[in-house]
Design an enzyme around this catalytic site. Structure first.
Site, PDB file in Angstrom:
ATOM      1  N   SER A 126      75.270  -7.304  -6.721  1.00 24.00           N
ATOM      2  CA  SER A 126      76.316  -7.251  -6.121  1.00 24.00           C
ATOM      3  C   SER A 126      77.291  -6.113  -5.833  1.00 24.00           C
ATOM      4  CB  SER A 126      77.683  -7.840  -7.444  1.00 24.00           C
ATOM      5  OG  SER A 126      78.715  -8.465  -7.326  1.00 24.00           O
ATOM      6  N   ASP A 184      81.662  -8.576  -0.283  1.00 22.79           N
ATOM      7  CA  ASP A 184      80.769  -7.389  -1.189  1.00 22.79           C
ATOM      8  C   ASP A 184      79.078  -7.953  -0.877  1.00 22.79           C
ATOM      9  OD1 ASP A 184      80.615 -10.089  -2.262  1.00 22.79           O
ATOM     10  OD2 ASP A 184      80.080  -9.288  -4.750  1.00 22.79           O
ATOM     11  N   ASP A 238      76.796  -9.394  -2.589  1.00 24.66           N
ATOM     12  CA  ASP A 238      76.851 -11.103  -3.146  1.00 24.66           C
ATOM     13  C   ASP A 238      77.196 -12.079  -2.361  1.00 24.66           C
ATOM     14  OD1 ASP A 238      77.472 -10.469  -4.872  1.00 24.66           O
ATOM     15  OD2 ASP A 238      76.352 -11.473  -6.391  1.00 24.66           O
ATOM     16  N   ASP A 247      80.158 -12.903  -3.656  1.00 19.88           N
ATOM     17  CA  ASP A 247      80.691 -14.230  -3.995  1.00 19.88           C
ATOM     18  C   ASP A 247      82.119 -13.654  -3.845  1.00 19.88           C
ATOM     19  OD1 ASP A 247      80.531 -11.819  -5.232  1.00 19.88           O
ATOM     20  OD2 ASP A 247      79.903 -12.456  -7.399  1.00 19.88           O
TER      21      ASP A 247
END
Ligand code: MG
Length: 459
Positions: A102, A245, A247, A249
């Site tokens: 992440s 960020d 990843d 999400d």
């Protein structure tokens, strides 16, 4: 130290994380994936990964562990976490694994395990996998039951189609929005620019080449990290900017004046738009979010359900009560009609949709929100002293209205509040306050920091 020899829990608030080849070693990932494969009972599992240097290799190791246990793996390669979650549900998989750390710095990687509903698995299921791993009781398949890995590249189109189906594409096209996307050199580069451009926006990108060293900025999208995006929005005269960020999400928005806003404030804009069309619907958000979320809900005769901090609590609560919108202070927007997990590309499309339906600039919409100021800090505290320090503070605040959904949230008579929570990732207790003035918010943090320092034992 390899995670294989680390005592205590392996899963943190957002899956398993560790420094590549030091804590998160290939042999650990292989055995742990065998424990995951056993948990998924040789079912169909989707595997995707972010753009970190080690992600393609670690995802192959995950494939190997899962197929050794008889799982049939669909490997989608580079993907955002919300894409892995969405496709796990849509393709009726038994589960999914996202190889990602992440927003962590580039030397980290991790695994997020996803259930058949496309949401992270619950804590008790994480514990079952951990126990299975610790006891080495994973079940390898007979030679003729070993699974195989099929590569698939059609997921991105299906994912984008679902987002676009939730947006009025005609209106978006008419407004001809100009948007700057800062993908943090992460996998968000694959989704958000394409989604916005297919909706008719003119899209400019920065940091949109996938590079696991994150050369441009740290992958955590906090307002202080986004000067480059602010400058890009101002110099190009864009309507807004969005930053993800690693990843993708999470989504943090920069308005047309180049000002970056915290996630709960952009969430409040989305909430206001959503409740205008669906008055009375319930909104879900963690106790760390601004009370602006509550004020907007009240305007529309709606109520807010406050959860523990962590995206899984928002997703699962939405699922349990049938809510269709959730949001977080860190830039997580959960839009149920698409999929009830936080999704950066969906969030960007929603802001584009809102702007295309209104004639005002994003900065004007933000300015019209009720104003609150926040402040945060932390106090070092050994893990074994966290509970007693919190209990001591709770006793001293018994004359106030206190919410113990997660840590202690103390409401002051003037409706300012302070939230004290043990950190899930480090030996520290976090303090977060919100008030009508910046000075009051800082003052609250200072007061509770001094109080906590009496009871906390630093390591
Ligand atoms: Mg993330």
């Amino acid at each position: 130290m390899s995670l294989a020899t680390r005592p205590g829990r392996l899963f943190g608030t957002n899956g398993i994380r560790g420094i590549i080849n030091e804590e998160l070693t290939p042999d650990f990932v292989l055995e742990f994936s065998q424990a995951i494969g056993t948990f998924f009972q040789a079912g169909k599992v989707l595997v995707g990964h972010d753009g970190r240097t080690s992600s393609p290799a670690l995802a192959s190791v995950v494939d190997a562990g899962l197929t050794a246990c008889g799982c049939q793996v669909t490997h989608i390669g580079f993907a955002t976490t919300p894409m892995v979650q969405f496709l796990t549900k849509k393709w009726k998989m038994r589960g999914g694994v996202a190889v990602t750390a992440s927003h962590n710095p580039p030397e980290y990687n991790g695994l997020k395990v996803i259930g058949d509903d496309g949401i992270e698995i619950e804590a008790e299921d994480e514990l079952r996998i951990e126990e299975n791993y610790r006891a080495k009781s994973w079940k390898l398949a007979e030679w003729d039951k070993v699974g195989h890995t099929t590569e698939s590249s059609i997921g991105l189109e299906e994912y984008k189609a679902s987002i676009k189906a939730n947006i009025d594409q005609e209106a978006a096209r008419r407004r001809k929005l100009k948007v700057v996307v800062d993908a943090a050199n992460g996998v968000g580069a694959l989704t958000t620019p394409a989604v916005l451009s297919e909706l008719g926006c003119k899209v400019l990108t920065i940091n949109a080449n996938i590079d696991g060293t994150f050369p441009a900025r740290q992958p955590e999208p906090v307002p202080g990290n986004l000067q480059q995006l602010s400058e890009g929005v101002r110099s190009s005269g864009a309507d807004f900017g969005v930053a993800h960020d690693g990843d993708a999400d999470r989504a943090i928005f920069v308005d047309d004046k180049g000002v970056a806003h915290w996630g709960d404030h952009s969430f409040a804009l989305i909430e206001d738009w959503f409740l205008s069309a669906n008055p009375g619907e319930t909104i879900v958000t963690p106790v760390s979010s601004s009370q602006v979320v509550d004020q907007i809900a009240k305007r529309h005769g709606s109520k807010v359900v406050w959860t523990k901090v962590g995206s899984i609590h928002v997703s699962k609560t939405m699922q349990r009560i049938g809510a269709r919108l959730g949001g977080e202070e860190n830039g997580g927007i959960f839009y149920g009609p698409h999929h009830p997990v936080r999704d950066g590309a969906m969030a960007a499309a929603l802001i584009a949709k809102i702007l295309s339906q209104r004639s005002e600039a994003l900065s004007t919409l933000f300015r019209k929100l009720p104003t609150f100021y926040s402040s945060k800090d932390k106090v070092p505290c050994r893990n074994d002293f966290k509970a007693s320090a919190l209990e001591a503070v709770r006793k001293l605040t018994s004359k106030f209205e206190v919410d113990t959904t997660d840590g202690i949230k103390v409401w002051q008579p003037d409706r300012s509040w302070v939230l004290i929570r043990p950190s899930g990732t480090e030996p520290a207790i976090r303090i977060f306050a919100e008030a009508k003035t910046q000075q009051k918010a800082k003052q609250l943090v200072r007061r509770y920091k001094a109080l906590l320092q009496r009871f906390a034992k630093g390591s």
